[in-house]
Scaffold this motif. Structure first.
Motif, PDB file in Angstrom:
ATOM      1  N   LYS A  87       0.820  -1.217   0.000  1.00  0.00           N
ATOM      2  CA  LYS A  87       0.000   0.000   0.000  1.00  0.00           C
ATOM      3  C   LYS A  87       0.853   1.267   0.000  1.00  0.00           C
ATOM      4  CE  LYS A  87      -3.851  -2.278   2.239  1.00  0.00           C
ATOM      5  NZ  LYS A  87      -4.697  -2.351   3.421  1.00  0.00           N
ATOM      6  N   ASP A  88       1.920   1.295   0.808  1.00  0.00           N
ATOM      7  CA  ASP A  88       2.771   2.479   0.922  1.00  0.00           C
ATOM      8  C   ASP A  88       4.155   2.286   0.312  1.00  0.00           C
ATOM      9  OD1 ASP A  88       0.781   3.758   2.473  1.00  0.00           O
ATOM     10  OD2 ASP A  88       1.563   2.848   4.302  1.00  0.00           O
ATOM     11  N   CYS A  89       4.535   1.052   0.094  1.00  0.00           N
ATOM     12  CA  CYS A  89       5.882   0.782  -0.399  1.00  0.00           C
ATOM     13  C   CYS A  89       5.908  -0.539  -1.158  1.00  0.00           C
ATOM     14  CB  CYS A  89       6.884   0.743   0.749  1.00  0.00           C
ATOM     15  SG  CYS A  89       6.666  -0.643   1.881  1.00  0.00           S
ATOM     16  N   TRP A  90       6.968  -0.720  -1.902  1.00  0.00           N
ATOM     17  CA  TRP A  90       7.205  -1.947  -2.654  1.00  0.00           C
ATOM     18  C   TRP A  90       8.427  -2.604  -2.034  1.00  0.00           C
ATOM     19  CZ3 TRP A  90       4.181  -4.264  -6.019  1.00  0.00           C
ATOM     20  CH2 TRP A  90       4.695  -5.246  -6.851  1.00  0.00           C
ATOM     21  N   LEU A  91       8.329  -3.891  -1.694  1.00  0.00           N
ATOM     22  CA  LEU A  91       9.412  -4.587  -1.016  1.00  0.00           C
ATOM     23  C   LEU A  91       9.676  -5.917  -1.709  1.00  0.00           C
ATOM     24  CD1 LEU A  91      11.364  -4.948   1.415  1.00  0.00           C
ATOM     25  CD2 LEU A  91       9.414  -5.958   2.655  1.00  0.00           C
ATOM     26  N   ARG A  92      10.943  -6.136  -2.050  1.00  0.00           N
ATOM     27  CA  ARG A  92      11.381  -7.428  -2.596  1.00  0.00           C
ATOM     28  C   ARG A  92      12.505  -7.930  -1.706  1.00  0.00           C
ATOM     29  NH1 ARG A  92      11.284  -8.872  -8.572  1.00  0.00           N
ATOM     30  NH2 ARG A  92       9.206  -8.187  -9.122  1.00  0.00           N
ATOM     31  N   ILE A  93      12.400  -9.180  -1.317  1.00  0.00           N
ATOM     32  CA  ILE A  93      13.447  -9.793  -0.495  1.00  0.00           C
ATOM     33  C   ILE A  93      13.943 -11.027  -1.230  1.00  0.00           C
ATOM     34  CG2 ILE A  93      13.979 -10.916   1.696  1.00  0.00           C
ATOM     35  CD1 ILE A  93      11.768  -9.164   2.955  1.00  0.00           C
ATOM     36  N   ASP A  94      15.251 -11.092  -1.403  1.00  0.00           N
ATOM     37  CA  ASP A  94      15.874 -12.224  -2.074  1.00  0.00           C
ATOM     38  C   ASP A  94      17.053 -12.663  -1.214  1.00  0.00           C
ATOM     39  OD1 ASP A  94      16.690 -14.146  -3.852  1.00  0.00           O
ATOM     40  OD2 ASP A  94      17.340 -12.753  -5.398  1.00  0.00           O
ATOM     41  N   GLY A  95      16.812 -13.658  -0.390  1.00  0.00           N
ATOM     42  CA  GLY A  95      17.859 -14.107   0.544  1.00  0.00           C
ATOM     43  C   GLY A  95      18.152 -13.044   1.569  1.00  0.00           C
ATOM     44  N   SER A  96      19.402 -12.603   1.608  1.00  0.00           N
ATOM     45  CA  SER A  96      19.799 -11.601   2.606  1.00  0.00           C
ATOM     46  C   SER A  96      19.763 -10.179   2.034  1.00  0.00           C
ATOM     47  CB  SER A  96      21.198 -11.905   3.140  1.00  0.00           C
ATOM     48  OG  SER A  96      22.139 -11.815   2.084  1.00  0.00           O
ATOM     49  N   GLU A  97      19.275 -10.032   0.816  1.00  0.00           N
ATOM     50  CA  GLU A  97      19.198  -8.713   0.182  1.00  0.00           C
ATOM     51  C   GLU A  97      17.732  -8.289  -0.018  1.00  0.00           C
ATOM     52  OE1 GLU A  97      21.772  -6.581  -0.659  1.00  0.00           O
ATOM     53  OE2 GLU A  97      22.976  -8.003   0.472  1.00  0.00           O
ATOM     54  N   ALA A  98      17.482  -7.013   0.185  1.00  0.00           N
ATOM     55  CA  ALA A  98      16.133  -6.473  -0.009  1.00  0.00           C
ATOM     56  C   ALA A  98      16.212  -5.191  -0.839  1.00  0.00           C
ATOM     57  CB  ALA A  98      15.475  -6.180   1.339  1.00  0.00           C
ATOM     58  N   ARG A  99      15.145  -4.950  -1.569  1.00  0.00           N
ATOM     59  CA  ARG A  99      14.978  -3.710  -2.344  1.00  0.00           C
ATOM     60  C   ARG A  99      13.671  -3.089  -1.887  1.00  0.00           C
ATOM     61  NH1 ARG A  99      18.297  -3.538  -6.786  1.00  0.00           N
ATOM     62  NH2 ARG A  99      16.863  -2.405  -8.122  1.00  0.00           N
ATOM     63  N   LEU A 100      13.738  -1.829  -1.511  1.00  0.00           N
ATOM     64  CA  LEU A 100      12.590  -1.137  -0.939  1.00  0.00           C
ATOM     65  C   LEU A 100      12.360   0.162  -1.698  1.00  0.00           C
ATOM     66  CD1 LEU A 100      10.515  -0.723   1.382  1.00  0.00           C
ATOM     67  CD2 LEU A 100      12.406   0.265   2.703  1.00  0.00           C
TER      68      LEU A 100
END
Length: 102
Positions: A87-100
């Motif tokens: 709703k307020d943000c886009w979050l991708r998590i791939d193992g120990s890395e995240a993109r926000l």
């Protein structure tokens, strides 16, 4: 850079520590918390979503379960408002890395 707790209600799913930027995303290290295994498969489905989706049906199929989880990112130490995932943000998590993106 900001540190975040990923929560579902009062359950800690993990922690993110921003370390850089790859516009339009902030890059973060992700450390899973006690509740991570309960939601991991839903978040990984979003991360696995790649390529064209002309009618949006693949994206919708992944986002609906993610929205139902009602996840929040809460800044550690204040300074920012909490963010509701999708709703307020886009979050991708791939193992120990995240993109926000917010």
């Amino acid at each position: 850079m900001t540190q975040w707790q990923l929560l579902q209600g009062d359950v800690l799913l993990g922690e993110l520590d921003e370390y850089g930027c790859d516009q339009p995303f902030f890059l973060a290290r992700f450390v899973p918390g006690p509740g991570w295994e309960n939601v991991r498969f839903v978040i990984e489905a979003l991360t696995a979503l790649r390529g064209p989706d002309p009618d949006g049906s693949r994206t919708a199929a992944v986002l609906k379960p993610l929205l139902d989880l009602d996840l929040m990112l809460v800044p550690v130490g204040g300074g920012r408002s909490l963010l509701r995932v999708v709703k307020d943000c886009w979050l991708r998590i791939d193992g120990s890395e995240a993109r926000l993106r917010y």
